[in-house]
Design an enzyme around this catalytic site. Structure first.
Site, PDB file in Angstrom:
ATOM      1  N   HIS A 163       0.832  -1.196   0.065  1.00  0.00           N
ATOM      2  CA  HIS A 163       0.069   0.080   0.015  1.00  0.00           C
ATOM      3  C   HIS A 163       0.975   1.363  -0.086  1.00  0.00           C
ATOM      4  O   HIS A 163       0.572   2.346   0.481  1.00  0.00           O
ATOM      5  CB  HIS A 163      -1.028   0.062   1.088  1.00  0.00           C
ATOM      6  CG  HIS A 163      -1.603  -1.403   1.642  1.00  0.00           C
ATOM      7  ND1 HIS A 163      -2.955  -1.425   0.770  1.00  0.00           N
ATOM      8  CD2 HIS A 163      -1.490  -2.477   2.220  1.00  0.00           C
ATOM      9  CE1 HIS A 163      -3.188  -2.670   1.225  1.00  0.00           C
ATOM     10  NE2 HIS A 163      -2.224  -3.385   2.209  1.00  0.00           N
ATOM     11  N   SER A 214      14.355  22.093 -15.204  1.00  0.00           N
ATOM     12  CA  SER A 214      13.249  22.742 -15.560  1.00  0.00           C
ATOM     13  C   SER A 214      13.436  23.818 -16.313  1.00  0.00           C
ATOM     14  O   SER A 214      14.482  24.600 -15.809  1.00  0.00           O
ATOM     15  CB  SER A 214      12.415  23.023 -14.343  1.00  0.00           C
ATOM     16  OG  SER A 214      11.511  24.054 -14.122  1.00  0.00           O
ATOM     17  N   LYS A 235      15.292  22.035 -10.049  1.00  0.00           N
ATOM     18  CA  LYS A 235      14.789  20.761 -10.488  1.00  0.00           C
ATOM     19  C   LYS A 235      15.714  19.672 -11.234  1.00  0.00           C
ATOM     20  O   LYS A 235      16.412  20.252 -12.168  1.00  0.00           O
ATOM     21  CB  LYS A 235      13.430  21.177 -11.517  1.00  0.00           C
ATOM     22  CG  LYS A 235      12.241  21.719 -10.705  1.00  0.00           C
ATOM     23  CD  LYS A 235      11.710  20.820  -9.553  1.00  0.00           C
ATOM     24  CE  LYS A 235      11.010  19.598 -10.266  1.00  0.00           C
ATOM     25  NZ  LYS A 235       9.697  19.988 -10.727  1.00  0.00           N
ATOM     26  N   GLU A 251       9.588   8.854 -16.622  1.00  0.00           N
ATOM     27  CA  GLU A 251       8.220   9.147 -16.997  1.00  0.00           C
ATOM     28  C   GLU A 251       7.971   8.779 -18.317  1.00  0.00           C
ATOM     29  O   GLU A 251       6.780   8.484 -18.527  1.00  0.00           O
ATOM     30  CB  GLU A 251       8.142  10.712 -16.603  1.00  0.00           C
ATOM     31  CG  GLU A 251       8.301  11.203 -15.296  1.00  0.00           C
ATOM     32  CD  GLU A 251       8.445  12.663 -15.122  1.00  0.00           C
ATOM     33  OE1 GLU A 251       7.602  13.239 -14.550  1.00  0.00           O
ATOM     34  OE2 GLU A 251       9.411  13.090 -15.375  1.00  0.00           O
TER      35      GLU A 251
END
Ligand code: ARG
Length: 458
Positions: A155, A276, A282, A289
């Site tokens: 979980h 970024s 970043k 992804e």
């Protein structure tokens, strides 16, 4: 006039020409088409339909053409619809009317079935080789992660401590099954459809066994109607690809989580991350992804082909021309995803200290605390409740179980003794996993050995 234009008085509408043509994408099958044509020519020569002289001319013509297509100098046209007719038309241009003889005893239906199947077989082999690289990479990482301890999750909550090697070997099992799925699909794919004609066979004493040998197939199809209308191989390939992408996507998700400040379990290298345009701090896990994102199109391609094939009467139907673009896209996607993924993994640093620290918070030894009491003679249900209360107490005190004094523990159960600390020590907790396939050092080393033996068979 079209190659098939004999019975037509009018030309086709320009819109239909565009709509009908597949050359825009099936040019990718040119090498397989030429290989199939050469084999077909040799067979037709063997049974006396072509002379040796004619065959030699046809082969030379086809080989020259192949070079031209590879070099991008062959004029492939929409008028000639697809790669099969383009090659035939160009061959006629090159060697004259003799080129027209090549299509004797053959239909585009068995021709495309052959080309597309050969292409899929080759790509299956390429993908299996790429999965092998990924398996080797995982094996390496696992090998150096035997002593690295991290939280295992259920979980997405910290559950029980595990070895990094154990976690990596879980993925190894997944990709090993993927390898087996492609290998299994390949075995069923390995059947020659050529020589089936349009759908019912051909009017020549074709030697399909000879074709099979020339083209390196293991078997010859048993039913011409099935041979020209079967696209199971493409569907199986895409199913295997979809499951593989699902695995890559799950792994990507973990890498994305692990590289976040919240986890900080890994550092993906600069080479496989991006910045970024606005936030200077970043470092984004774009590669992972994108792999996760591209899983969608691979599933989509599978669903598209299943839907195309659903409800098609036997045998060939033009709907089946829609089988190619999705598969080509899946091949391209899976190839690059596997390449990127293996390279990115090799270039990822696993932050063992942070993983180890994360194990200390989250009461990952609570189950073992309960089991300790079981050994002292209490029932597991009671022990579960006691360990639960101790956990709540620790949360309130912002403590860990092992930091509690024996007196504190005894408030919850008289059964606690000084040996409790050894029993809930993280190392002990891991090593107490006695079952086959567990995270204990012995089990993990065994699984590494088994993996090594498997890798040697590839
Ligand atoms: N371009 C076609 C395809 O990809 C080749 C087969 C055409 N056969 C036919 N009978 N029209 O499916």
């Amino acid at each position: 006039m079209k190659l098939w234009g004999g019975r037509f008085k009018e030309g086709t509408n320009a819109l239909l020409d565009q709509f009908n043509a597949s050359i825009g994408f099936d040019y990718k099958l040119f090498a397989e088409d030429i290989e199939g044509s050469i084999a077909h020519g040799k067979m037709m020569c063997k049974i006396g339909v072509l002379t040796e002289e004619e065959l030699a001319q046809i082969i030379t013509g086809l080989r020259t053409l192949q070079g031209e297509i590879e070099a991008g100098t062959a004029p492939l046209t929409l008028e000639n619809e697809d790669i099969h007719m383009n090659i035939e038309a160009l061959l006629v241009e090159k060697i004259g009317p003799l080129g027209k003889k090549l299509h004797t005893g053959r239909s585009r239906n068995d021709q495309v079935a052959l080309d597309f199947r050969l292409y899929t077989m080759r790509k299956t082999e390429t993908i299996m080789a790429k999965i092998t690289v990924l398996l080797e990479t995982l094996y390496e990482i696992a090998g150096s992660g035997v002593e690295v301890i991290m939280p295992g999750y259920t979980h997405l909550q910290r559950a029980q401590p595990v070895r990094l090697a154990f976690h990596m070997m879980a993925y190894f099992q997944m990709f090993k099954r993927d390898y087996a799925r492609f290998a299994d699909a390949l075995e069923r794919m390995d059947v020659l459809p050529l020589g089936s004609g349009a759908m019912s066979g051909v009017n020549y004493p074709t030697d399909r066994m000879y074709l099979k040998e020339l083209l390196g197939f293991s078997e010859v199809s048993d039913n011409a109607m099935d041979a020209v209308s079967d696209r199971d191989f493409a569907i199986e390939f895409q199913s295997a690809a979809s499951i593989l992408m699902m695995h890559l996507s799950r792994f990507s998700e973990e890498l994305i989580l692990w590289s976040s400040t919240e986890f900080k379990f890994i550092e993906i290298s600069d080479q496989f991350t991006t910045g970024s345009s606005i936030m200077p701090q970043k470092k984004n896990p774009d590669a992972a992804e994108l792999v996760r994102g591209k899983t969608g199109r691979v599933y989509g391609n599978l669903m598209a082909l299943l839907t195309v094939m659903k409800g098609l009467p036997l045998a060939y139907n033009k709907d089946m021309q829609e089988d190619k673009e999705g598969l080509f896209d899946t091949v391209e996607t899976v190839e690059i995803c596997l390449d990127i993924f293996s390279e990115m993994l090799k270039d990822t640093e696993f932050l063992a200290d942070n993983m180890r620290k994360a194990v200390e918070k989250g009461f990952l030894n609570a189950t073992d605390l309960a089991d300790y009491l079981v050994h002292k003679g209490l029932s597991f249900r009671d022990c579960h409740a006691i360990a639960g209360k101790i956990t709540a107490y620790c949360i309130e005190k912002d403590s860990t179980i092992e930091a509690l004094s024996l007196e504190e523990l005894k408030q919850f159960s008289e059964a606690f003794e000084a040996d409790v600390y050894a029993a809930i020590d993280i190392e002990t907790v891991i090593e107490n996993k006695a079952s086959y396939g567990s995270t204990s050092r012995k089990s993990v080393l065994e699984s590494l050995e088994k993996a090594n033996a498997f890798l040697k068979t590839l």
